[in-house]
Design an enzyme around this catalytic site. Sequence first.
Site, PDB file in Angstrom:
ATOM      1  CD  GLU A 128     102.610 142.540  60.972  1.00 50.51           C
ATOM      2  OE1 GLU A 128     103.086 141.563  61.322  1.00 50.51           O
ATOM      3  OE2 GLU A 128     101.884 142.935  59.655  1.00 50.51           O
ATOM      4  CB  THR A 180     109.473 141.332  55.445  1.00 47.70           C
ATOM      5  OG1 THR A 180     108.654 140.140  55.149  1.00 47.70           O
ATOM      6  CG2 THR A 180     108.845 142.534  55.331  1.00 47.70           C
TER       7      THR A 180
END
Length: 306
Positions: A128, A180
Amino acid sequence: MKKIKVHSPGTVANLVCGFDILGMALSEPFDIMELSLIDEPKVIIHNKDNFNLPVEAEKNVAGVVLLSVIERLENKVGFEIAIEKHIKPGSGIGSSAASAAGAAVAANHLLGKIFSNDEVVQFAMNGEKLASGVKHADNIAPCILGGVSLIRSIHPLDIIPLSSPDLFVTIVHPQIEVRTSDARQILRQQVLLKDAIRQWGNIAGLVTGFLKNDVELIGRSLEDVIIEPVRSILIPGFDEVKEKCKEAGALGGGISGSGPSMFMLSKDKNTAIAVESVMKEVYTRIGIDFNTYVTTINKNGVEVVV
Ligand code: ADP
């Protein structure tokens, strides 16, 4: 054991009011990954889809995770991995987390389950970090554990699996790009106390609703007064989809992760299908391509299939 195949599910992070602390696994879509042990301490990646993700281990989420596992091992083995993604990268339904979590779980199985669940989550979080610059676990934890997860803290890691009713989930992925990093950057750094109080009430209500199987409480608590009002601006049709889905019977829902996907929870399959029709109708009219899924909460997380 030398070879293993896993299914790694999509996930919905945040669950509206639980920014960075709540997430839920989906029964569909899921990625299929095959991992084998090799004798050299390196990672070889084969992509079996058309997403053109990097095959260099340092640039691929699954590769970074496997490299971090290799670094921890004393006897120098490596991994060869074939990835067949069905969760589109950048969709907001945990594409990067599925690669990261699937790789970490599969590696642990091949190595004879030498790592704890928390360690597997930690390895996966390295992926991530590559995808979004932040080591968050709100997709990773439910992807690995299944069901709904509360991430009370990252440092130290404190993950609480929550029980939940058997709800249906409808997802729409409008084919627009929301990065994001952009979705994080536009957020305000300060919140008003009155908004914080409302959000605390909703998070507590949502968690209680999951634990007590109280679907009406879950529906009432799916309200976000802090993140959604800012982020939803990046998603055309958001307000209309949300309002009409609730009219069609959805308990509630909102942005999935940082978007652009949206999710809605429903008590039964017929409602979830009616909600899907609403989503299709709005995006067809607006003229934006989309994908939809009608699915359920996945209680198993990453699953070993062979
Ligand atoms: P999502 O919310 O769908 O996971 P993100 O924006 O968090 O989307 O992550 C996708 C980003 O990570 C893309 O830029 C993609 O190129 C990159 N990436 C690298 N390796 C992978 C992988 N194995 N799976 C998915 N995304 C990957």
